[in-house]
Design a protein around this motif. Structure first.
Motif, mmCIF file in Angstrom:
data_model
loop_
_atom_site.group_PDB
_atom_site.id
_atom_site.type_symbol
_atom_site.label_atom_id
_atom_site.label_comp_id
_atom_site.label_asym_id
_atom_site.label_seq_id
_atom_site.Cartn_x
_atom_site.Cartn_y
_atom_site.Cartn_z
ATOM 1 N N ARG A 277 32.883 101.579 -11.032
ATOM 2 C CA ARG A 277 32.938 100.154 -11.361
ATOM 3 C C ARG A 277 34.371 99.673 -11.540
ATOM 4 O O ARG A 277 34.636 98.716 -12.267
ATOM 5 N N THR A 278 35.324 100.302 -10.847
ATOM 6 C CA THR A 278 36.727 99.957 -11.066
ATOM 7 C C THR A 278 37.064 98.540 -10.613
ATOM 8 O O THR A 278 37.859 97.849 -11.247
ATOM 9 N N ALA A 279 36.480 98.074 -9.511
ATOM 10 C CA ALA A 279 36.764 96.712 -9.062
ATOM 11 C C ALA A 279 36.168 95.689 -10.020
ATOM 12 O O ALA A 279 36.767 94.643 -10.285
ATOM 13 N N MET A 280 34.989 95.978 -10.557
ATOM 14 C CA MET A 280 34.404 95.108 -11.556
ATOM 15 C C MET A 280 35.282 95.052 -12.799
ATOM 16 O O MET A 280 35.501 93.993 -13.387
ATOM 17 N N GLY A 281 35.806 96.223 -13.221
ATOM 18 C CA GLY A 281 36.712 96.250 -14.363
ATOM 19 C C GLY A 281 37.948 95.418 -14.115
ATOM 20 O O GLY A 281 38.397 94.671 -14.993
ATOM 21 N N SER A 282 38.502 95.529 -12.916
ATOM 22 C CA SER A 282 39.661 94.716 -12.559
ATOM 23 C C SER A 282 39.299 93.238 -12.557
ATOM 24 O O SER A 282 40.056 92.396 -13.056
ATOM 25 N N GLY A 283 38.120 92.916 -12.012
ATOM 26 C CA GLY A 283 37.699 91.522 -11.973
ATOM 27 C C GLY A 283 37.526 90.944 -13.363
ATOM 28 O O GLY A 283 37.942 89.805 -13.635
ATOM 29 N N ALA A 284 36.927 91.709 -14.271
ATOM 30 C CA ALA A 284 36.731 91.230 -15.635
ATOM 31 C C ALA A 284 38.068 91.007 -16.330
ATOM 32 O O ALA A 284 38.275 89.994 -17.014
ATOM 33 N N ASN A 285 39.009 91.943 -16.158
ATOM 34 C CA ASN A 285 40.296 91.819 -16.814
ATOM 35 C C ASN A 285 41.087 90.623 -16.291
ATOM 36 O O ASN A 285 41.674 89.853 -17.060
ATOM 37 N N ASN A 286 41.087 90.446 -14.983
ATOM 38 C CA ASN A 286 41.817 89.311 -14.413
ATOM 39 C C ASN A 286 41.125 87.984 -14.708
ATOM 40 O O ASN A 286 41.787 86.952 -14.821
ATOM 41 N N THR A 287 39.793 88.000 -14.847
ATOM 42 C CA THR A 287 39.094 86.786 -15.269
ATOM 43 C C THR A 287 39.581 86.349 -16.641
ATOM 44 O O THR A 287 39.843 85.161 -16.879
ATOM 45 N N ALA A 288 39.700 87.306 -17.563
ATOM 46 C CA ALA A 288 40.203 86.984 -18.896
ATOM 47 C C ALA A 288 41.617 86.428 -18.831
ATOM 48 O O ALA A 288 41.960 85.471 -19.548
ATOM 49 N N ARG A 289 42.440 86.990 -17.968
ATOM 50 C CA ARG A 289 43.821 86.513 -17.836
ATOM 51 C C ARG A 289 43.860 85.068 -17.337
ATOM 52 O O ARG A 289 44.579 84.216 -17.872
ATOM 53 N N TYR A 290 43.063 84.769 -16.296
ATOM 54 C CA TYR A 290 43.083 83.417 -15.735
ATOM 55 C C TYR A 290 42.436 82.409 -16.675
ATOM 56 O O TYR A 290 42.871 81.251 -16.758
ATOM 57 N N LEU A 291 41.390 82.822 -17.377
ATOM 58 C CA LEU A 291 40.773 81.919 -18.349
ATOM 59 C C LEU A 291 41.755 81.606 -19.473
ATOM 60 O O LEU A 291 41.906 80.448 -19.885
ATOM 61 N N GLY A 292 42.442 82.633 -19.962
ATOM 62 C CA GLY A 292 43.452 82.406 -20.986
ATOM 63 C C GLY A 292 44.568 81.510 -20.499
ATOM 64 O O GLY A 292 45.037 80.624 -21.227
ATOM 65 N N SER A 293 44.997 81.719 -19.261
ATOM 66 C CA SER A 293 46.060 80.887 -18.695
ATOM 67 C C SER A 293 45.632 79.429 -18.605
ATOM 68 O O SER A 293 46.411 78.525 -18.901
ATOM 69 N N ALA A 294 44.377 79.195 -18.205
ATOM 70 C CA ALA A 294 43.889 77.817 -18.109
ATOM 71 C C ALA A 294 43.864 77.152 -19.483
ATOM 72 O O ALA A 294 44.241 75.980 -19.634
ATOM 73 N N ILE A 295 43.441 77.904 -20.499
ATOM 74 C CA ILE A 295 43.430 77.356 -21.860
ATOM 75 C C ILE A 295 44.853 77.065 -22.327
ATOM 76 O O ILE A 295 45.149 76.002 -22.884
#
Length: 474
Positions: free
Chosen positions: A391-409
């Motif tokens: 599930r490494t790509a999913m892990g990467s996707g989840a981590n980068n989702t958090a980064r982009y969501l934080g950036s938008a906020i």
């Protein structure tokens, strides 16, 4: 015909080269409009709201697609998913180059984000697939982290240079050509990564989460022109309901795209918190450096981009050495140290006034950039080491989702604080408040990561599965 039947084994070095190049290209596309926004807005007749969407459209697409693209890559081939993302990035860039108005350009930016999501998620997933946990993976994820900083550093300069040659549209054409070359390199060098077991596509989860995050981010973008308007409030409400629906669906589904039990793991949760804090903290503040140089300090566009290079340049260099830190500092320690260093650099950017020289920004930007590079390397490693090996790509996707969501906020917060005034003193007063707010995000993230503890996994129902992570990296 499967990925495996079409692809002979390739070297890990070739995989790393394509993964790093793809990551850098996504960040170039992401940051380039910062330097060409005035000319772009004039050409497509974009007002303040349209300009906010031009800058943020790619974030919306990335956040909407990252977790779904990662899950799709793990379940149906990371190589195939990454190459599909590269082709989508190329097509969207050509659409942007030909955009007759702001609406078409915004659509192109969102599509660029969706393509970039597949590249970011699966590039790190492929690195996790070909490099075993340990010093080799630490070095490889350090190079991936350096590619993030390199893309941020190169994007505005490339945009200014290409704009001088043939206008702002040339950058979109160049992005499309680079993506096509990357696709060729990917077909030659990327290995197949057949799934351990092929799961059915979680259509409901993918649609609910993608739409939910996209609508929430749309609310953050729309909120820059008014936080109490019915459209803004409606977007937030709809987005949160969609995300809640995603949680319900994943809770009941046996083959969910996102395993909710992962939230009971300290290393996985800590990495998500650190990524969210980095986005809301140093990333959002540093993104405004060119604007502050021009509107607050009276500098040129080139001076603003050069100041930002002090941050992004070191962000590209320090990850190359950060892999060695793994011998003495745990990954969680690196996350905490990176966030604390970012907070210190951010606080050093306070106290600006209209007569401050641009060089006054450099110490803080250099410190924040060096710390951000360490943070990027640690986040890249933890994103793939804190999840099961398949599930490494999913892990990467989840981590980068958090980064982009934080950036938008963070971007929404900084925009509100800075836009309260139009004169240089008022702009800089807003900047000083933004420094405090974003530094608080970095400090809060460091404290939460420091005190995060493992807790028993109590998610009932079909979502419960035994977790056998690739490594106990914390």
């Amino acid at each position: 015909m499967t990925d495996a039947s079409r692809s002979a084994p390739r070297s890990a070095g070739g995989t790393l080269a394509v993964a790093a190049a793809g990551t850098a290209l996504v960040l170039v596309a992401f940051t380039a409009p910062l330097a060409t926004l005035p000319a772009t807005a004039a050409a497509v007749h974009a007002g303040p709201g349209g300009q906010a969407w031009i800058l943020s459209g790619m974030s919306v697409g990335c956040a909407a697609g990252l977790l779904g693209a990662g899950a799709l890559g793990d379940d149906h081939g990371r190589r195939r998913t990454l190459l599909a993302g590269v082709l989508l990035l190329a097509a969207a860039s050509l659409l942007g180059a030909a955009a007759p108005d702001a609406l078409v350009l915004i659509v192109a930016r969102i599509l660029q984000g969706l393509g970039g999501a597949a590249i970011l998620a699966c590039s790190l997933g492929l690195i996790g697939h070909v490099y075993p946990d340990g010093p080799q993976r630490a070095r490889a994820t350090g190079i991936w982290g350096a590619a993030l900083g390199a893309g941020v550093a190169a994007g505005p300069f490339l945009a200014l240079g290409l704009q001088a040659v043939g206008g702002w549209r040339v950058l979109y054409v160049a992005t499309a050509l680079a993506a096509l070359l990357l696709c060729v390199a990917g077909r030659v060098w990327l290995p197949a990564s057949p799934p351990a077991r092929r799961r059915p596509v979680d259509v409901a989860g993918t649609v609910l989460l993608g739409l939910g995050l996209a609508v929430v981010l749309a609310g953050l973008v729309q909120g820059r022109t008014g936080w109490t308007g019915p459209l803004t409030l409606g977007l937030f409400t709809a987005g949160l309901l969609l995300v809640a629906g995603f949680v319900v669906v994943e809770h009941r589904r046996a083959d969910a795209m996102f395993d909710l039990t992962l939230l009971g793991r300290r290393d996985f949760t800590a990495a998500l918190v650190a990524a969210l804090a980095a986005g809301a903290g140093v990333l959002s503040l540093a993104s405004f450096t060119p604007i502050i140089v021009e509107r607050g300090l009276g500098g040129s566009a080139l001076a603003g981009v050069a100041a930002m290079l002090a941050w992004s340049g070191l962000s590209a260099l320090t990850p190359l050495a950060a892999g060695r830190l793994s011998r003495w500092i745990t990954p969680r320690g690196q996350l905490v140290a990176g966030l604390l260093g970012c907070a210190a650099g951010q606080l050093a950017l306070m106290g600006l006034h209209p007569h401050s020289p641009v060089a006054r920004l450099l110490p803080g930007l250099l410190l924040a950039g060096a710390a951000n590079g360490v943070l990027n390397a640690a986040l890249g490693r933890q994103a793939v080491s804190s999840v099961p090996a398949d599930r490494t790509a999913m892990g990467s996707g989840a981590n980068n989702t958090a980064r982009y969501l934080g950036s938008a906020i963070g971007l929404a917060l900084v925009t509100v604080l800075i836009s309260h005034g139009t004169t240089p003193p008022a702009v800089l007063a807003g900047w000083n408040h933004a420094v405090l707010a974003t530094a608080a995000c970095s400090l809060a993230g460091a404290l939460i990561v420091l005190f995060t503890r493992d807790r028993a996994t109590t998610v009932p129902g079909p979502a419960r599965r035994r977790l056998e992570p690739a490594a106990q990296a914390s």
